[in-house]
Design a protein around this motif. Structure first.
Motif, short mmCIF file in Angstrom:
data_model
loop_
_atom_site.label_atom_id
_atom_site.label_comp_id
_atom_site.label_asym_id
_atom_site.label_seq_id
_atom_site.Cartn_x
_atom_site.Cartn_y
_atom_site.Cartn_z
N ARG A 147 0.82 -1.22 0.00
CA ARG A 147 0.00 0.00 0.00
C ARG A 147 0.85 1.27 0.00
O ARG A 147 0.58 2.21 -0.73
CB ARG A 147 -0.91 0.04 1.23
N VAL A 148 1.84 1.30 0.89
CA VAL A 148 2.59 2.54 1.12
C VAL A 148 4.05 2.33 0.74
O VAL A 148 4.74 1.46 1.29
CB VAL A 148 2.49 3.00 2.59
N LEU A 149 4.50 3.13 -0.22
CA LEU A 149 5.90 3.16 -0.62
C LEU A 149 6.39 4.59 -0.42
O LEU A 149 5.65 5.55 -0.66
CB LEU A 149 6.07 2.80 -2.09
N THR A 150 7.62 4.73 0.01
CA THR A 150 8.23 6.05 0.10
C THR A 150 9.32 6.17 -0.95
O THR A 150 10.14 5.25 -1.11
CB THR A 150 8.80 6.30 1.50
N ALA A 151 9.31 7.29 -1.65
CA ALA A 151 10.40 7.62 -2.56
C ALA A 151 11.54 8.14 -1.69
O ALA A 151 11.60 9.31 -1.32
CB ALA A 151 9.95 8.67 -3.56
N MET A 152 12.44 7.24 -1.33
CA MET A 152 13.39 7.48 -0.25
C MET A 152 14.46 8.50 -0.61
O MET A 152 15.02 8.48 -1.70
CB MET A 152 14.06 6.15 0.13
N ALA A 153 14.72 9.39 0.35
CA ALA A 153 15.84 10.31 0.23
C ALA A 153 17.15 9.52 0.20
O ALA A 153 17.26 8.46 0.80
CB ALA A 153 15.86 11.28 1.41
N THR A 154 18.13 10.06 -0.49
CA THR A 154 19.47 9.46 -0.52
C THR A 154 20.36 10.25 0.44
O THR A 154 20.68 11.42 0.16
CB THR A 154 20.06 9.51 -1.93
N PRO A 155 20.75 9.66 1.56
CA PRO A 155 21.61 10.40 2.50
C PRO A 155 23.01 10.63 1.92
O PRO A 155 23.59 9.75 1.27
CB PRO A 155 21.67 9.47 3.72
N PHE A 156 23.52 11.82 2.18
CA PHE A 156 24.89 12.16 1.83
C PHE A 156 25.63 12.57 3.10
O PHE A 156 25.03 12.99 4.09
CB PHE A 156 24.93 13.32 0.82
N THR A 157 26.95 12.46 3.05
CA THR A 157 27.78 12.97 4.14
C THR A 157 27.90 14.49 4.00
O THR A 157 27.44 15.08 3.02
CB THR A 157 29.16 12.31 4.12
N ALA A 158 28.54 15.09 4.97
CA ALA A 158 28.64 16.55 4.98
C ALA A 158 29.31 17.09 3.72
O ALA A 158 29.00 18.20 3.27
CB ALA A 158 29.39 17.02 6.22
N ASP A 159 30.23 16.31 3.15
CA ASP A 159 30.91 16.78 1.94
C ASP A 159 30.16 16.42 0.66
O ASP A 159 30.66 16.65 -0.45
CB ASP A 159 32.35 16.25 1.89
N SER A 211 29.18 13.33 -0.36
CA SER A 211 29.37 11.99 -0.91
C SER A 211 28.30 11.03 -0.37
O SER A 211 27.63 11.31 0.63
CB SER A 211 30.77 11.47 -0.58
N LEU A 212 28.15 9.91 -1.04
CA LEU A 212 27.09 8.96 -0.71
C LEU A 212 27.32 8.35 0.68
O LEU A 212 28.43 7.91 1.00
CB LEU A 212 27.07 7.86 -1.77
N ASP A 213 26.26 8.32 1.48
CA ASP A 213 26.31 7.79 2.85
C ASP A 213 25.56 6.46 2.88
O ASP A 213 24.35 6.43 3.14
CB ASP A 213 25.71 8.80 3.82
N LEU A 214 26.25 5.37 2.60
CA LEU A 214 25.59 4.06 2.50
C LEU A 214 25.13 3.56 3.86
O LEU A 214 24.05 2.95 3.97
CB LEU A 214 26.51 3.05 1.84
N ASP A 215 25.90 3.80 4.90
CA ASP A 215 25.45 3.42 6.25
C ASP A 215 24.18 4.20 6.61
O ASP A 215 23.25 3.63 7.20
CB ASP A 215 26.55 3.69 7.28
N GLY A 216 24.18 5.47 6.27
CA GLY A 216 23.00 6.28 6.54
C GLY A 216 21.79 5.79 5.75
O GLY A 216 20.66 5.79 6.25
N ALA A 217 22.03 5.37 4.51
CA ALA A 217 20.93 4.85 3.69
C ALA A 217 20.32 3.61 4.33
O ALA A 217 19.09 3.44 4.36
CB ALA A 217 21.42 4.54 2.28
N ALA A 218 21.16 2.73 4.86
CA ALA A 218 20.66 1.53 5.52
C ALA A 218 19.85 1.89 6.76
O ALA A 218 18.78 1.32 7.02
CB ALA A 218 21.83 0.62 5.89
N ARG A 219 20.33 2.86 7.53
CA ARG A 219 19.61 3.29 8.74
C ARG A 219 18.29 3.94 8.38
O ARG A 219 17.26 3.69 9.03
CB ARG A 219 20.48 4.27 9.55
N LEU A 220 18.28 4.77 7.36
CA LEU A 220 17.05 5.44 6.97
C LEU A 220 16.03 4.43 6.43
O LEU A 220 14.84 4.49 6.77
CB LEU A 220 17.34 6.51 5.91
#
Length: 308
Positions: A19-31, A33-42
């Motif tokens: 029923r419910v899907l979210t178009a997920m934000a892609t977390p980045f680090t402060a600089d 760059s891609l934050d893969l650990d953050g993506a897993a947590r989110l």
């Protein structure tokens, strides 16, 4: 004399991605760059705390216009590893170049995605015959179920109802993310095809359910996912008044998240909650203090507190 009664509809088949899907934000680090650990947590938060049945990665809200193909693949793998045992992962692979879209589809399939989101080719404004050929070529090239994405405001061209009905004949084209904002057109699509229609505009979820849609691919659902799930369940159960009450409660956030580009306010709200977000990539710009204050007011109006 016996009578054969039609089988009850298979709701799981009718809504192939839940029923419910979210178009997920892609977390980045402060600089940036891609934050893969953050993506897993989110992803874990969205599934376990916000009740999402599936997540769309590498969509526009995931800033797909500014992530590389390698980053897209890495993001799919990280999210599948984090939540793939309890939620579907749908990969955005659409571009305005058919061979490139097919390449991204193949990569997403190898990375473990459960489905593909394929947007209308944008900017080059192909005719309907070109759209039919494009979507069919992508579906032919994959074993994954495909969700079409009709968003004429961004793509510059709509997928006509007749085209959608023809595409629905393809075994792997099973769903539509509908951001057309035309309830009559949607009503005809649900009447003439078996496409599972998902609202692509948060505030139109309940109206679209009334003409045959099955769910939403949302943006505000980063914050409203659990309550949106309740709204859809209420509508399915015949509790129209209950569904309407939830729709009205959430309307300030369903609309407020789009006061600027949705991802800008999503990332501001996630950061306020201490969740992975990071900056947006240019040419987008991060939320101003005034925009964040307005988001807090919109959340409060929906009965959802956003930490100071």
């Amino acid at each position: 004399m016996t009578h054969d009664h039609p089988a009850a509809p298979d709701r799981a088949a009718a809504r192939p991605f839940g029923r419910v899907l979210t178009a997920m934000a892609t977390p980045f680090t402060a600089d940036g760059s891609l934050d893969l650990d953050g993506a897993a947590r989110l992803a874990t938060h969205l599934v376990d705390e916000q009740g999402n049945d599936a997540l769309v990665v590498n969509g526009t809200t995931g800033e797909s216009p500014t992530t590389s193909d390698a980053e897209k693949e890495a993001l799919i793998r990280a999210v599948v590893e984090a939540v793939g045992d309890r939620a579907r992962v749908v990969a955005g692979v659409g571009t305005n170049n058919t061979p490139h879209t097919i390449e991204l589809a193949a990569t997403a399939e190898k990375a473990g995605a459960d489905g593909l989101l394929v947007v209308t080719p944008y900017y080059n404004k192909p005719p309907q015959a070109g759209l039919l050929r494009h979507f069919t070529a992508v579906a032919d090239a994959t074993a994954l179920p495909v969700m079409l994405y009709d968003i004429p405001g961004r793509a510059g061209v709509a997928i006509a109802t007749d085209t959608l009905v023809r595409l629905a004949e393809h075994d792997r084209i099973v769903a539509l993310k509908d951001a057309k904002g035309d309830l009559t057109a949607t009503a005809w699509v649900t009447a003439r095809s078996d496409l599972a229609v998902y609202s692509g505009e948060d505030s139109l979820t309940l109206p679209l359910l009334s003409v045959g849609a099955v769910g939403v691919v949302g943006t505000s659902t980063h914050f409203t996912g659990a309550l949106t799930q309740r709204m859809i369940e209420a509508h399915e159960a015949g509790d129209v008044a209950g569904a309407l009450a939830l729709h009205r409660r959430l309307l300030p956030l369903y609309t407020g998240i789009f006061r600027t580009q949705g991802i800008i306010l999503v990332k501001a709200g996630l950061a306020a909650q201490g969740l992975p977000a990071g900056p947006v990539r240019p040419p987008l710009v991060d939320a101003t203090d005034d925009e964040l204050a307005q988001l807090r007011a919109d959340c409060a109006a929906a009965g959802l507190a956003l930490p100071e």
